[in-house]
Write an enzyme that holds these catalytic residues in place. Structure first.
Site, mmCIF file in Angstrom:
data_model
loop_
_atom_site.group_PDB
_atom_site.id
_atom_site.type_symbol
_atom_site.label_atom_id
_atom_site.label_comp_id
_atom_site.label_asym_id
_atom_site.label_seq_id
_atom_site.Cartn_x
_atom_site.Cartn_y
_atom_site.Cartn_z
ATOM 1 C CE LYS A 115 -61.351 -53.584 -19.037
ATOM 2 N NZ LYS A 115 -60.544 -53.805 -17.898
ATOM 3 C CD GLU A 199 -65.960 -48.745 -14.813
ATOM 4 O OE1 GLU A 199 -66.214 -49.898 -15.138
ATOM 5 O OE2 GLU A 199 -64.954 -48.449 -14.144
ATOM 6 N NE ARG A 291 -56.220 -62.927 -17.825
ATOM 7 C CZ ARG A 291 -55.658 -62.313 -16.804
ATOM 8 N NH1 ARG A 291 -55.011 -63.004 -15.883
ATOM 9 N NH2 ARG A 291 -55.734 -61.001 -16.677
HETATM 10 P P1 ADP Z 1 -53.449 -60.413 -13.543
HETATM 11 O O1 ADP Z 1 -54.547 -59.850 -12.775
HETATM 12 O O2 ADP Z 1 -53.518 -61.884 -13.776
HETATM 13 O O3 ADP Z 1 -52.141 -59.969 -13.071
HETATM 14 P P2 ADP Z 1 -52.866 -58.735 -15.758
HETATM 15 O O4 ADP Z 1 -53.889 -57.786 -16.245
HETATM 16 O O5 ADP Z 1 -51.687 -58.179 -15.056
HETATM 17 O O6 ADP Z 1 -53.677 -59.786 -14.946
HETATM 18 O O7 ADP Z 1 -52.390 -59.629 -16.983
HETATM 19 C C1 ADP Z 1 -51.684 -60.837 -16.871
HETATM 20 C C2 ADP Z 1 -50.698 -60.943 -17.972
HETATM 21 O O8 ADP Z 1 -51.325 -60.844 -19.207
HETATM 22 C C3 ADP Z 1 -49.665 -59.868 -17.934
HETATM 23 O O9 ADP Z 1 -48.470 -60.441 -18.370
HETATM 24 C C4 ADP Z 1 -50.205 -58.832 -18.914
HETATM 25 O O10 ADP Z 1 -49.147 -58.098 -19.486
HETATM 26 C C5 ADP Z 1 -50.894 -59.708 -19.915
HETATM 27 N N1 ADP Z 1 -52.119 -59.137 -20.480
HETATM 28 C C6 ADP Z 1 -53.293 -58.951 -19.876
HETATM 29 N N2 ADP Z 1 -54.222 -58.475 -20.707
HETATM 30 C C7 ADP Z 1 -53.624 -58.342 -21.892
HETATM 31 C C8 ADP Z 1 -54.062 -57.914 -23.184
HETATM 32 N N3 ADP Z 1 -55.311 -57.524 -23.421
HETATM 33 N N4 ADP Z 1 -53.179 -57.902 -24.177
HETATM 34 C C9 ADP Z 1 -51.918 -58.309 -23.961
HETATM 35 N N5 ADP Z 1 -51.455 -58.747 -22.779
HETATM 36 C C10 ADP Z 1 -52.281 -58.762 -21.754
HETATM 37 P P1 ADP Z 2 -57.584 -54.207 -16.555
HETATM 38 O O1 ADP Z 2 -58.431 -55.027 -17.480
HETATM 39 O O2 ADP Z 2 -56.521 -53.478 -17.243
HETATM 40 O O3 ADP Z 2 -57.130 -55.017 -15.386
HETATM 41 P P2 ADP Z 2 -59.517 -52.953 -14.760
HETATM 42 O O4 ADP Z 2 -60.867 -52.505 -15.202
HETATM 43 O O5 ADP Z 2 -59.460 -54.206 -13.976
HETATM 44 O O6 ADP Z 2 -58.576 -53.057 -16.024
HETATM 45 O O7 ADP Z 2 -58.839 -51.780 -13.938
HETATM 46 C C1 ADP Z 2 -57.479 -51.834 -13.549
HETATM 47 C C2 ADP Z 2 -57.219 -50.814 -12.441
HETATM 48 O O8 ADP Z 2 -57.557 -49.483 -12.865
HETATM 49 C C3 ADP Z 2 -58.028 -51.020 -11.167
HETATM 50 O O9 ADP Z 2 -57.457 -51.983 -10.319
HETATM 51 C C4 ADP Z 2 -58.028 -49.619 -10.575
HETATM 52 O O10 ADP Z 2 -56.814 -49.347 -9.921
HETATM 53 C C5 ADP Z 2 -58.130 -48.732 -11.811
HETATM 54 N N1 ADP Z 2 -59.553 -48.423 -12.121
HETATM 55 C C6 ADP Z 2 -60.282 -48.990 -13.091
HETATM 56 N N2 ADP Z 2 -61.539 -48.491 -13.122
HETATM 57 C C7 ADP Z 2 -61.606 -47.584 -12.125
HETATM 58 C C8 ADP Z 2 -62.626 -46.698 -11.639
HETATM 59 N N3 ADP Z 2 -63.835 -46.659 -12.192
HETATM 60 N N4 ADP Z 2 -62.326 -45.886 -10.587
HETATM 61 C C9 ADP Z 2 -61.096 -45.913 -10.032
HETATM 62 N N5 ADP Z 2 -60.100 -46.707 -10.441
HETATM 63 C C10 ADP Z 2 -60.323 -47.532 -11.483
HETATM 64 MG MG MG Z 3 -58.415 -55.956 -14.039
#
Ligand code: ADP
Ligand code: ADP
Ligand code: MG
Length: 472
Positions: A115, A199, A291
């Site tokens: 990130k 953030e 992906r």
């Molecule tokens: P999407 O936006 O496609 O739903 P998710 O963040 O929910 O993305 O992740 C999709 C799948 O991959 C889920 O089954 C989640 O548990 C798995 N996943 C995502 N990131 C990781 C990670 N860093 N390590 C292990 N599993 C992950």
């Molecule tokens: P992941 O890789 O687990 O998907 P993200 O960075 O996409 O992580 O964040 C997942 C969720 O966490 C977002 O959809 C939002 O609900 C919350 N989130 C993440 N960053 C912020 C932020 N700076 N302020 C408010 N909510 C956040």
């Molecule tokens: Mg995300």
């Protein structure tokens, strides 16, 4: 075009890719762990090869998976999502073996997978980012000083985070201190990397993401947005396309920025640019997922584009068959992630044997599942066992159709999120179509539903047995 594709994944994700292969006349090769010997993806692929005994490590075994692909003479590998799908080392190992990786380059995965790297690249490209630190934090002192500078509330986030883990909101110095250790440890355990960054917390945000497709000839388009604001603990549960929150003007502006973000890292294949949109309708880049995304089905429903088939064509070196101006969307789509979890017990996973399974059908219904009656959901994996995707000409109709489909859907033997979704789909707040990421926390009454009553089931089964015995 490819002759044979290995799918380095399991569950409904692997089945989705097998389906695309079947339609394109490509042979599919599944891989599996020992506990998955009876899994549906093993049965549906043209060929299935055991990776090893370990339930999870098998699917993460880069060397063994590439070796299997070589031995089975596969000319491409699709990583699916989760597992190795955002692992640059895996993508590189596939390329080094002379096999095509169905996804972006290791360089793009590396740059967008972290990130902090992604934020740096996006700031350089002039993409609006959530205000925050560019590099990882050096320690708790820097974290407190940064938070004071930024102003509360702030978010502590794992640089390598994913799946909603490694994210904590902090409202005071004391919370920064407390959460710093907790988040570092969580990130170390989950991602093997404890780096954190900070953030500004966007208050009451909408999670709005854009699907993009880019070919290797310099063409890049977006397939509009998905509103993924209905989450629990930063993990998506229900997704909607298009968003009810953004205007056509904002849609076009965000879409252009998403394409610019992808182009800035020379992105090729399918990807998702995630934004948070605040109360003033200002939007900020959050991360890019390099992906296929779980919720790609709602985009397929409103645009008519088969995203997995496009991923395969792009990897085979073909040009995108459309330009941005050729693309449009129609109606509304909603995806419900059916998880084997008990929402009324803190969403605790409920693996076990499914005793009855009936999936809904009829107009506008799509089910992507990997379970059936008699199948035992193993305890080792993600609890998602099916995805229900609804399409209808407008939002009101999509809600009505969701209610109908969720009522038809019958899964017995294990608790699932189905009754919870039935309750949500019938609620006025959901019908209103406006959500921010605090939706479930703000309406705790949504968890107050009547769970499926086992006695009703037994009574019904007894009635059927008596009728059968009486020859009725
Ligand atoms: P999407 O936006 O496609 O739903 P998710 O963040 O929910 O993305 O992740 C999709 C799948 O991959 C889920 O089954 C989640 O548990 C798995 N996943 C995502 N990131 C990781 C990670 N860093 N390590 C292990 N599993 C992950
Ligand atoms: P992941 O890789 O687990 O998907 P993200 O960075 O996409 O992580 O964040 C997942 C969720 O966490 C977002 O959809 C939002 O609900 C919350 N989130 C993440 N960053 C912020 C932020 N700076 N302020 C408010 N909510 C956040
Ligand atoms: Mg995300």
């Amino acid at each position: 075009m490819f002759k044979r594709i290995l799918i380095a994944n399991r569950g409904e994700c692997a089945i989705r890719v097998i389906r695309a292969c079947n339609e394109l006349g490509i042979e599919s090769v599944a891989v599996y762990s020992e506990p998955d010997s009876h899994a549906l993806h093993v049965k549906k692929a043209d060929k299935a090869i055991l990776i090893g005994p370990d339930p999870v490590k098998s699917y993460l075994n880069i060397h063994r998976i590439v070796d299997i692909a070589l031995k089975a003479k596969c000319d491409a590998i699709h990583p699916g999502y989760g597992f190795l799908s955002e692992n640059a080392e895996f993508a590189q190992a596939v390329l080094d073996a002379g096999i095509t990786y169905i996804g972006p380059s290791p360089y793009a995965i590396e740059n967008m997978g972290s990130k902090t790297n992604a934020r740096t690249a996006m700031l350089a490209a002039g993409v609006p980012c959530i205000p925050g630190t560019e590099a990882s934090l050096t320690g708790v002192e820097e974290a407190v000083a940064t938070a004071q500078n930024m102003g509360y509330p702030v978010m502590l986030k794992a640089s390598a985070g994913g799946g909603g883990r490694g994210i904590r909101r902090c409202d005071s110095d004391a919370e920064v201190v407390e959460n710093y250790t907790l988040t570092t440890n969580e990130a170390l355990t989950a991602f093997g990397n404890g780096d954190l960054f900070m953030e500004k917390c966007i208050v009451e945000p909408r999670h709005i993401e854009f699907q993009i497709l880019a070919d290797s000839h310099g063409n890049c388009v977006h397939l509009f947005e998905r509103d993924c604001s209905i989450q629990r603990r930063n993990q998506k549960l229900i997704e909607i396309a298009p968003s009810n929150y953004i205007s056509d003007e904002l849609r076009s502006k965000m879409g252009d920025v998403a394409v610019k973000a992808a182009q800035a890292v020379g992105y090729v294949n399918a990807g998702t640019v995630e934004f948070l949109v605040d109360k003033n309708h200002d939007f900020f880049f959050m991360e890019m997922n390099t992906r296929l995304q779980v919720e790609h089905t709602i985009t397929e429903a409103i645009t008519g584009v088969d995203i997995v088939a496009q991923q395969i064509s792009i990897a085979a070196g073909e040009k995108l068959p459309f330009k941005q101006e050729d693309l449009s969307f129609k109606g509304h789509a909603i995806e419900f992630r059916i998880n084997a979890e008990d929402p009324q017990n803190n969403f605790y996973p409920t693996p076990g044997r499914i005793t009855r399974y009936f999936s809904p059908g009829g107009p506008g219904i799509r089910v992507d599942g990997c379970v059936s009656a008699g199948y035992s959901i193993p305890p080792h994996y993600d609890s998602m066992c099916a995805k229900l995707t609804i399409w209808a000409p407008d939002w009101e109709h999509a809600v009505m159709r969701s209610q109908r489909a969720l009522k038809e859907y019958d899964i017995r033997g294990v608790k699932t999120t189905l009754p919870f979704y039935r309750h949500i789909a019938a609620s006025e707040v959901f019908m209103g179509g406006q959500f921010d990421t605090g939706f479930l926390e703000n309406y705790p009454e949504l968890l107050d539903y009547k769970p499926y009553d086992a006695r009703e089931n037994i009574a019904a089964a007894v009635a059927v047995a008596i009728a059968a015995h009486a020859g009725l």
